[in-house]
Structure formats: C-alpha cells, structure tokens
Design an enzyme around this catalytic site. Structure first.
Site, short mmCIF file in Angstrom:
data_model
loop_
_atom_site.label_atom_id
_atom_site.label_comp_id
_atom_site.label_asym_id
_atom_site.label_seq_id
_atom_site.Cartn_x
_atom_site.Cartn_y
_atom_site.Cartn_z
N ASP A 137 6.25 -9.32 4.24
CA ASP A 137 6.75 -8.71 3.92
C ASP A 137 5.96 -7.66 4.42
O ASP A 137 4.88 -7.79 3.34
CB ASP A 137 7.50 -9.11 2.43
N ARG A 186 5.79 -3.78 3.00
CA ARG A 186 6.91 -2.72 2.95
C ARG A 186 5.44 -1.85 2.19
O ARG A 186 4.91 -2.94 1.25
CB ARG A 186 7.79 -2.75 2.67
#
Length: 230
Positions: free
Chosen positions: A133, A135
C-alpha cells in the site's frame, strides 16, 4: 507540518446533477502528486462540527465495470447514498490509487496470481516485488481544507486511513462503518483485508485469529443508524 495548499488556478467547480441529486463537483490538480482528483460536495458540509466524508481510492475494475472480487463499487455507491441522505458531506475521489497505489497494469497482474495460484491481495503484490500500500491521502486533506473542513466523520473500515488523515492535519471525530455485502466473489478479498491489513469488517463474522492484525480502530465507530450499508 509544511502542508501545501491548492492553487486556485488548478481548481474548477461546477454543478453535477446525478441520480442521487445535485452535487458540487470540485476538480483539482494536486500540487504534490500532480494527479487530477475530484471532490463531490453535497450541501454545506463545513457548517457542522464534523462533516460526513468518504475518501475513496480509484478502482476502475470495481467502480466503473462492477467487478465483484472487491467491494469498491459497492462502497462508492453506499457512500454517495449516505451523503445524499445526510444532506451534506463530501466524497473525495483520489486518482492514482489503483491497486493501493501500484497501478492498473500491476493490479491486473496480481489478479492473475490470485486466480491461478490462490494468493491473496497482499501476497500477490509482494510476490511481484510490489509494495502492499503506497497510497497518499495528502490530496484529500488539502481539498478538505480548501472546502473549509477541518474535522470529519469518516466513512471507512480502515484504521490506517484515519491515521493518514490525522497526519495531514484533519481531525477524524468518528469512523462511520461502510460495510458491503459479503458473497462468494469478494469473500477471499475481504478476509485478507481484515486479517492482513487490519480493516474492521464485523460482517465477516468472528475473526479466527482473534482480531486480525491486532489493531484497534483509531476513532470511535458511530452507532445507531450512522453506519452506511449498500
């Protein structure tokens, strides 16, 4: 904290009439990641103490084409329904978040590994040498401040998203669960999100590991009709 502000020359606003009624569409180019994102604003969310907000990561397969291996499309629709019912709120749609930030081509490659080798959403990424991840929620924080919103009730099941917004100076007063229907198509994906990524998904039933990743929610979940379900 050194946060950037949106440049007004990189912001455009107009009315957007949808099946759920009228929203204000706020398109903006983020000064840090360079992507063009969108905030859909209903009513006057800055008028209350904590606005109802969904920060939604782009998922072409789920949001546009209705793929059932994830719950992204269901969550997008349920969040818009909740904001429309509330009469005020914001949905921030973040581009460049496909596959938790690895991109569309890489995401489809992980799907092959999931289908052919039975890997989950985490292991299918790491087996390709990709991060789980990456983001960045800074753009969401910047557009919320642009809209005059400093505190939110966040439509999310992800404690990490709460901490990310707080790190960018947005107060998360409460977490509003956003639970999608569980079915054969998304069960493996949702189970991995609970057990590997620490999402709060009580609709899956008891966690055999006794709490998945072992992380408690970083903000209280609202009760009594505040949760949004598709």
């Amino acid at each position: 904290m050194g946060e950037h502000a949106l440049d007004l020359s990189d912001v455009a606003e107009s009315d957007l009439v949808t099946r759920r009624g009228r929203f204000r569409a706020v398109a903006f180019r983020d000064p840090v990641d360079g992507h063009e994102h969108m905030a859909l604003v209903r009513g006057d969310p800055a008028a209350g103490e904590a606005a109802l907000v969904r920060v939604h990561s782009e998922c072409m397969t789920g949001d546009v084409f209705g793929a059932v291996r994830c719950e992204c499309g269901d969550q997008l629709g349920a969040a818009l329904d909740a904001i429309a019912e509330e009469g005020a709120g914001v949905l921030v749609y973040l581009r460049g978040h496909e596959g938790r930030g690895i991109g569309l081509v890489a995401k489809v490659r992980t799907h092959i590994l999931q289908d052919e080798q039975g890997l989950d959403t985490v292991d299918s990424a790491t087996s390709l040498g990709l991060p789980v991840d990456v983001r960045d929620y800074g753009p969401a924080a910047r557009v919320l401040r642009h809209l005059g919103i400093g505190a939110v009730r966040l439509l999310s099941n992800n404690p990490d998203k709460i901490e990310a917004l707080r790190a960018h100076g947005i107060e998360v007063a409460a977490r509003v669960p956003l639970l999608a229907p569980v079915h054969d198509g998304n069960l493996r994906y949702l189970t991995a999100k609970r057990d590997r990524l620490g999402h709060d998904l009580p609709n899956l039933g008891p966690d055999p590991a006794g709490g998945g990743a072992g992380r408690a929610p970083a903000a209280p979940a609202e009760e009594g009709g505040r949760g949004a379900r598709p």
